[in-house]
Structures are given as C-alpha cells and as structure tokens.
Design a protein around this motif. Sequence first.
Motif, PDB file in Angstrom:
ATOM      1  N   THR A 145       0.957  -1.019  -0.078  1.00 52.19           N
ATOM      2  CA  THR A 145      -0.140  -0.142  -0.124  1.00 52.19           C
ATOM      3  C   THR A 145       0.477   1.683   0.068  1.00 52.19           C
ATOM      4  O   THR A 145       0.468   2.265  -0.843  1.00 52.19           O
ATOM      5  CB  THR A 145      -0.967  -0.233   1.332  1.00 52.19           C
ATOM      6  OG1 THR A 145      -1.922  -0.817   1.173  1.00 52.19           O
ATOM      7  CG2 THR A 145      -2.305   1.112   1.277  1.00 52.19           C
ATOM      8  N   ARG A 146       1.645   0.999   0.952  1.00 54.74           N
ATOM      9  CA  ARG A 146       2.691   2.647   0.803  1.00 54.74           C
ATOM     10  C   ARG A 146       3.491   2.603  -0.490  1.00 54.74           C
ATOM     11  O   ARG A 146       4.134   3.904  -0.674  1.00 54.74           O
ATOM     12  CB  ARG A 146       3.801   2.288   1.822  1.00 54.74           C
ATOM     13  CG  ARG A 146       3.313   2.483   3.925  1.00 54.74           C
ATOM     14  CD  ARG A 146       4.850   2.679   4.252  1.00 54.74           C
ATOM     15  NE  ARG A 146       5.036   1.713   4.040  1.00 54.74           N
ATOM     16  CZ  ARG A 146       4.955   0.098   5.225  1.00 54.74           C
ATOM     17  NH1 ARG A 146       4.098  -0.098   5.479  1.00 54.74           N
ATOM     18  NH2 ARG A 146       6.039  -0.717   4.703  1.00 54.74           N
ATOM     19  N   ALA A 147       3.200   1.190  -1.170  1.00 59.00           N
ATOM     20  CA  ALA A 147       3.859   2.087  -2.058  1.00 59.00           C
ATOM     21  C   ALA A 147       3.376   2.103  -3.661  1.00 59.00           C
ATOM     22  O   ALA A 147       4.042   1.936  -5.044  1.00 59.00           O
ATOM     23  CB  ALA A 147       4.763   0.378  -2.560  1.00 59.00           C
ATOM     24  N   GLY A 148       2.137   2.159  -3.369  1.00 60.11           N
ATOM     25  CA  GLY A 148       1.195   2.622  -3.979  1.00 60.11           C
ATOM     26  C   GLY A 148       0.655   0.985  -5.073  1.00 60.11           C
ATOM     27  O   GLY A 148      -0.492   1.435  -6.133  1.00 60.11           O
ATOM     28  N   TYR A 149       0.955   0.172  -3.983  1.00 58.33           N
ATOM     29  CA  TYR A 149       0.186  -0.780  -5.398  1.00 58.33           C
ATOM     30  C   TYR A 149      -1.166  -1.478  -4.426  1.00 58.33           C
ATOM     31  O   TYR A 149      -1.019  -2.524  -3.752  1.00 58.33           O
ATOM     32  CB  TYR A 149       1.159  -2.352  -4.942  1.00 58.33           C
ATOM     33  CG  TYR A 149       2.322  -1.216  -6.168  1.00 58.33           C
ATOM     34  CD1 TYR A 149       1.980  -1.743  -6.977  1.00 58.33           C
ATOM     35  CD2 TYR A 149       3.436  -2.451  -5.309  1.00 58.33           C
ATOM     36  CE1 TYR A 149       3.459  -0.822  -8.163  1.00 58.33           C
ATOM     37  CE2 TYR A 149       4.463  -1.460  -5.807  1.00 58.33           C
ATOM     38  CZ  TYR A 149       4.731  -1.384  -7.423  1.00 58.33           C
ATOM     39  OH  TYR A 149       5.343  -1.280  -8.647  1.00 58.33           O
ATOM     40  N   ALA A 150      -1.908  -0.858  -3.152  1.00 62.86           N
ATOM     41  CA  ALA A 150      -3.528  -0.801  -2.874  1.00 62.86           C
ATOM     42  C   ALA A 150      -4.266  -2.284  -3.590  1.00 62.86           C
ATOM     43  O   ALA A 150      -4.541  -3.000  -2.302  1.00 62.86           O
ATOM     44  CB  ALA A 150      -3.881   0.055  -3.180  1.00 62.86           C
TER      45      ALA A 150
END
Length: 96
Positions: A31-36
């Motif tokens: 999620t933090r890396a933008g892969y929610a």
Amino acid sequence: MVAQFPDVVVDLSAQDTNVFGTIGEVAAALTRAGYASAASQYTRNAVMCADYGEVMLLTLATVSVAGEGPGVASPYRACPCPTHEDEPTPAQLAAG
C-alpha cells in the motif's frame, strides 16, 4: 524466485512468526508503495493459504524479502518452525 513487485522490500527478520503479522506487514508495504489493489489481492490470497509455509511462498512471489530470521522463509526453508530449523538457509547454501 523473482517477486512480482521487486521494488517493494519487506524486512521480516525482526518479526515473530505470526502469520497475520506477516500478512499485515506485506500488505502495508504494498500500500505504501502505491499498490493498494495488489495489497488487497495479496491479503485475500494469503488468508486462503493452508499454512504459514504457503503464506511465505506467496510472500516471496509477491515482494522482496530482506533479512533472515524467524519470520523469514526461503524457497529452501519454506517453514520457519523449529521442526525445520536445521535445514540450510540460502546464505548457508551459498557459503558451501
């Protein structure tokens, strides 16, 4: 094994072997890396795994795992339980 998201690195070496903690760490990192969306899919797949070893194999296929320790499994040691602790780690195999 090449991870689906090799840019997402999760260090599980300090974590205990609680499967829900592992799932949470990986989902949070995704999620933090933008892969929610991938985090949601990983979580759905992980909770359907039969055991901790399956979750670790899924984790290794999804993200890069840093470190070695009680919460880290490898393709050579998929189960971190004491029954399998005498199996070699990748670092031990590489050292010969």
